[in-house]
Design a protein around this motif. Structure first.
Motif, PDB file in Angstrom:
ATOM      1  N   ALA A 149       0.832  -1.209   0.000  1.00  0.00           N
ATOM      2  CA  ALA A 149       0.000   0.000   0.000  1.00  0.00           C
ATOM      3  C   ALA A 149       0.862   1.253   0.000  1.00  0.00           C
ATOM      4  CB  ALA A 149      -0.932  -0.018   1.217  1.00  0.00           C
ATOM      5  N   ARG A 150       1.939   1.236   0.770  1.00  0.00           N
ATOM      6  CA  ARG A 150       2.796   2.420   0.854  1.00  0.00           C
ATOM      7  C   ARG A 150       3.533   2.686  -0.459  1.00  0.00           C
ATOM      8  NH1 ARG A 150       4.938   4.235   6.648  1.00  0.00           N
ATOM      9  NH2 ARG A 150       2.882   4.161   7.672  1.00  0.00           N
ATOM     10  N   ARG A 151       3.954   1.638  -1.126  1.00  0.00           N
ATOM     11  CA  ARG A 151       4.594   1.851  -2.431  1.00  0.00           C
ATOM     12  C   ARG A 151       3.627   2.490  -3.415  1.00  0.00           C
ATOM     13  NH1 ARG A 151       7.093  -3.268  -1.708  1.00  0.00           N
ATOM     14  NH2 ARG A 151       5.541  -4.242  -3.087  1.00  0.00           N
ATOM     15  N   ARG A 152       2.384   2.014  -3.400  1.00  0.00           N
ATOM     16  CA  ARG A 152       1.406   2.565  -4.341  1.00  0.00           C
ATOM     17  C   ARG A 152       1.108   4.024  -4.027  1.00  0.00           C
ATOM     18  NH1 ARG A 152      -4.681   0.494  -6.083  1.00  0.00           N
ATOM     19  NH2 ARG A 152      -5.265   2.465  -7.038  1.00  0.00           N
ATOM     20  N   LEU A 153       1.063   4.383  -2.747  1.00  0.00           N
ATOM     21  CA  LEU A 153       0.668   5.734  -2.349  1.00  0.00           C
ATOM     22  C   LEU A 153       1.854   6.677  -2.182  1.00  0.00           C
ATOM     23  CD1 LEU A 153      -2.027   4.658   0.263  1.00  0.00           C
ATOM     24  CD2 LEU A 153      -2.454   5.599  -2.017  1.00  0.00           C
ATOM     25  N   GLY A 154       3.070   6.153  -2.326  1.00  0.00           N
ATOM     26  CA  GLY A 154       4.243   7.009  -2.220  1.00  0.00           C
ATOM     27  C   GLY A 154       4.580   7.426  -0.804  1.00  0.00           C
ATOM     28  N   ILE A 155       4.420   6.519   0.148  1.00  0.00           N
ATOM     29  CA  ILE A 155       4.700   6.804   1.557  1.00  0.00           C
ATOM     30  C   ILE A 155       5.969   6.072   1.970  1.00  0.00           C
ATOM     31  CG2 ILE A 155       3.826   6.631   3.926  1.00  0.00           C
ATOM     32  CD1 ILE A 155       1.002   6.477   2.614  1.00  0.00           C
ATOM     33  N   LYS A 156       6.868   6.739   2.662  1.00  0.00           N
ATOM     34  CA  LYS A 156       8.120   6.131   3.090  1.00  0.00           C
ATOM     35  C   LYS A 156       7.846   4.985   4.072  1.00  0.00           C
ATOM     36  CE  LYS A 156      10.776  10.397   2.571  1.00  0.00           C
ATOM     37  NZ  LYS A 156      11.578  11.431   3.290  1.00  0.00           N
ATOM     38  N   PRO A 157       8.628   3.933   4.003  1.00  0.00           N
ATOM     39  CA  PRO A 157       8.382   2.755   4.857  1.00  0.00           C
ATOM     40  C   PRO A 157       8.453   3.056   6.348  1.00  0.00           C
ATOM     41  CG  PRO A 157       9.914   2.215   3.077  1.00  0.00           C
ATOM     42  CD  PRO A 157       9.735   3.698   3.055  1.00  0.00           C
ATOM     43  N   ASP A 158       9.315   3.996   6.762  1.00  0.00           N
ATOM     44  CA  ASP A 158       9.533   4.214   8.192  1.00  0.00           C
ATOM     45  C   ASP A 158       8.720   5.364   8.764  1.00  0.00           C
ATOM     46  OD1 ASP A 158      10.867   6.138   6.774  1.00  0.00           O
ATOM     47  OD2 ASP A 158      12.709   6.075   7.960  1.00  0.00           O
ATOM     48  N   THR A 159       7.822   5.951   7.988  1.00  0.00           N
ATOM     49  CA  THR A 159       6.988   7.051   8.480  1.00  0.00           C
ATOM     50  C   THR A 159       5.922   6.530   9.431  1.00  0.00           C
ATOM     51  OG1 THR A 159       7.295   8.356   6.465  1.00  0.00           O
ATOM     52  CG2 THR A 159       5.372   8.878   7.818  1.00  0.00           C
ATOM     53  N   TYR A 160       5.822   7.127  10.617  1.00  0.00           N
ATOM     54  CA  TYR A 160       4.720   6.827  11.538  1.00  0.00           C
ATOM     55  C   TYR A 160       3.522   7.655  11.089  1.00  0.00           C
ATOM     56  CZ  TYR A 160       1.922   6.734  15.854  1.00  0.00           C
ATOM     57  OH  TYR A 160       0.900   6.605  16.762  1.00  0.00           O
ATOM     58  N   LEU A 161       2.528   6.977  10.524  1.00  0.00           N
ATOM     59  CA  LEU A 161       1.424   7.668   9.848  1.00  0.00           C
ATOM     60  C   LEU A 161       0.110   7.427  10.576  1.00  0.00           C
ATOM     61  CD1 LEU A 161       0.527   9.366   7.419  1.00  0.00           C
ATOM     62  CD2 LEU A 161       0.231   7.228   6.141  1.00  0.00           C
ATOM     63  N   ILE A 162      -0.554   8.513  10.936  1.00  0.00           N
ATOM     64  CA  ILE A 162      -1.858   8.485  11.602  1.00  0.00           C
ATOM     65  C   ILE A 162      -2.913   8.862  10.574  1.00  0.00           C
ATOM     66  CG2 ILE A 162      -3.261   9.469  13.456  1.00  0.00           C
ATOM     67  CD1 ILE A 162      -0.481  10.297  14.741  1.00  0.00           C
ATOM     68  N   GLY A 163      -3.941   8.042  10.432  1.00  0.00           N
ATOM     69  CA  GLY A 163      -4.988   8.303   9.451  1.00  0.00           C
ATOM     70  C   GLY A 163      -6.314   8.654  10.101  1.00  0.00           C
ATOM     71  N   VAL A 164      -6.973   9.663   9.555  1.00  0.00           N
ATOM     72  CA  VAL A 164      -8.339  10.034   9.951  1.00  0.00           C
ATOM     73  C   VAL A 164      -9.190   9.870   8.698  1.00  0.00           C
ATOM     74  CG1 VAL A 164      -9.830  11.824  10.925  1.00  0.00           C
ATOM     75  CG2 VAL A 164      -7.420  11.675  11.627  1.00  0.00           C
ATOM     76  N   PHE A 165     -10.223   9.039   8.795  1.00  0.00           N
ATOM     77  CA  PHE A 165     -10.971   8.624   7.609  1.00  0.00           C
ATOM     78  C   PHE A 165     -12.415   9.113   7.669  1.00  0.00           C
ATOM     79  CE2 PHE A 165      -7.375   5.882   7.855  1.00  0.00           C
ATOM     80  CZ  PHE A 165      -7.071   5.520   6.560  1.00  0.00           C
ATOM     81  N   GLY A 166     -12.968   9.409   6.484  1.00  0.00           N
ATOM     82  CA  GLY A 166     -14.378   9.775   6.391  1.00  0.00           C
ATOM     83  C   GLY A 166     -14.578  11.224   5.993  1.00  0.00           C
ATOM     84  N   PHE A 167     -15.838  11.558   5.758  1.00  0.00           N
ATOM     85  CA  PHE A 167     -16.180  12.914   5.335  1.00  0.00           C
ATOM     86  C   PHE A 167     -15.790  13.933   6.402  1.00  0.00           C
ATOM     87  CE2 PHE A 167     -19.204  10.318   2.866  1.00  0.00           C
ATOM     88  CZ  PHE A 167     -18.871  10.758   1.595  1.00  0.00           C
ATOM     89  N   ILE A 168     -15.292  15.077   5.953  1.00  0.00           N
ATOM     90  CA  ILE A 168     -14.890  16.134   6.880  1.00  0.00           C
ATOM     91  C   ILE A 168     -16.142  16.854   7.377  1.00  0.00           C
ATOM     92  CG2 ILE A 168     -13.612  18.296   7.113  1.00  0.00           C
ATOM     93  CD1 ILE A 168     -11.652  17.241   5.022  1.00  0.00           C
ATOM     94  N   ASP A 169     -16.333  16.764   8.689  1.00  0.00           N
ATOM     95  CA  ASP A 169     -17.564  17.281   9.282  1.00  0.00           C
ATOM     96  C   ASP A 169     -17.309  17.519  10.769  1.00  0.00           C
ATOM     97  OD1 ASP A 169     -20.741  17.429   8.888  1.00  0.00           O
ATOM     98  OD2 ASP A 169     -20.355  16.378  10.774  1.00  0.00           O
ATOM     99  N   TYR A 170     -17.981  18.516  11.334  1.00  0.00           N
ATOM    100  CA  TYR A 170     -17.802  18.825  12.760  1.00  0.00           C
ATOM    101  C   TYR A 170     -18.050  17.603  13.630  1.00  0.00           C
ATOM    102  CZ  TYR A 170     -18.577  20.921  17.349  1.00  0.00           C
ATOM    103  OH  TYR A 170     -18.525  21.214  18.693  1.00  0.00           O
ATOM    104  N   ARG A 171     -19.070  16.822  13.274  1.00  0.00           N
ATOM    105  CA  ARG A 171     -19.394  15.646  14.088  1.00  0.00           C
ATOM    106  C   ARG A 171     -18.286  14.601  14.045  1.00  0.00           C
ATOM    107  NH1 ARG A 171     -24.847  14.271  11.155  1.00  0.00           N
ATOM    108  NH2 ARG A 171     -23.429  14.850   9.465  1.00  0.00           N
TER     109      ARG A 171
END
Length: 332
Positions: A149-171
């Motif tokens: 997945a990281r190769r496809r998305l261009g993310i370095k192997p050693d990066t500590y990556l935090i993901g927030v998923f979903g529509f951007i909304d106050y809730r």
């Protein structure tokens, strides 16, 4: 058995569409399954309810199963959905993706069965609880290796990556995520954050503008809306999923993250009590959890618990629970 699912479908950018897609893939192995799309971006009227009911009834289903959320029908006139239910022939099942409103009494009078996802929703439901069945939200088992997945998305192997998923909304609490990330940076914690998702129907709200401005300031990447395949690659690429939602009844994002075997950091909310997530009550607890999860061994431990839960609640097993309910309704 002929079953008709009524739900947002096709190109709808909607969690209900995703939920229905995964459920339908498994149900179609057991029943003659039809999808009747509900067009969520046009505010439904009673005329629309009649038109949609005619489309359903023309298929002569044994079971009509509606995926219901207040925001995708007409929140200003609950009678529209009630009219639709009245017109449906055969057995009627309604999955309530949000609950807690007086109209639920009328919904339960018209439906043969109501499905909610957890005990918290069962307790909030304001209709006839004798008709309510708890069937957990299904988990899609995502098996994309992190390095792929990281190769496809261009993310370095050693990066500590935090993901927030979903529509951007106050809730959904994207501003909470940004505050936590700012604090991590101030403490010298090496991490990156990505927001995977865009907006539902309006990208010009003051909240959206402020989130995007702060994200640019902090170097947080915002992907915008992505399709299901890319979404799953992002889930596989991140190290931790942060779900800082202010309003929770159930979470498709959390279920997807668990299916990808990811540690999930989420608020201490009763809707998530049965899920293996790392809970926080304060901003300090949230930041501490994200800081501690830099440890790969700790992430691996939480990831195993996540995957175990997901396998116990895979869409295959959740479809089986639906089949048990359908048979019960048809055999009395």
């Amino acid at each position: 058995m002929r079953v008709t699912l009524v739900s947002p479908w096709g190109s709808a950018r909607c969690g209900l569409r995703t939920y229905t897609r995964y459920l339908a893939e498994e149900l179609s192995k057991y029943v003659e399954l039809w999808i009747v799309p509900h067009y969520r971006y046009a505010a439904p009227t009673r005329e629309y309810a009649g038109w949609l009911a005619r489309r359903v009834n023309a298929l002569k289903p044994d079971i009509t199963h509606i995926q219901f959320e207040y925001g995708v029908w007409n929140p200003w006139d609950p009678g529209v959905f009630l009219e639709f239910l009245r017109l449906i022939r055969g057995r009627r099942v309604v999955t309530m993706h949000s609950v807690g409103f007086p109209v639920e009494k009328a919904i339960s009078e018209l439906a043969d069965a109501i499905i909610v996802h957890n005990r918290y929703m069962h307790g909030l439901f304001q209709g006839d609880r004798d008709k309510v069945f708890i069937i957990p939200h299904g988990c899609r088992l995502i098996n994309i290796p992190r390095n792929v997945a990281r190769r496809r998305l261009g993310i370095k192997p050693d990066t500590y990556l935090i993901g927030v998923f979903g529509f951007i909304d106050y809730r959904k609490g994207h501003d909470i995520a940004l505050e936590a990330y700012r604090k991590l940076m101030s403490r010298g914690v090496g991490a990156e954050m990505v927001f995977v998702g865009g907006w539902h129907t309006n990208n010009t709200t003051p909240y959206m503008a402020e989130v995007l401005r702060t994200a640019r300031e902090l170097g947080v990447r915002v992907t915008g809306y992505v399709d299901d395949q890319v979404f799953e690659h992002w889930l596989s690429a991140v190290d931790v999923v942060l779900h800082p939602a202010r309003a929770v009844s159930e979470s498709g994002i959390v279920s997807l993250a668990l299916g990808a075997g990811k540690p999930v950091v989420a608020p201490d909310h009763p809707a998530l009590e049965d899920k293996p997530v790392i809970r926080y009550k304060t901003m300090e607890e949230l930041v501490k959890a994200l800081e501690e999860l830099r440890d790969p061994k700790l992430r691996e431990e939480w990831g195993r618990e996540a995957r175990r839960y997901a396998e116990e609640n895979s869409w295959e097993k959740i479809a089986g629970k639906h089949m048990e309910l359908y048979r019960k309704l048809l055999t009395g």
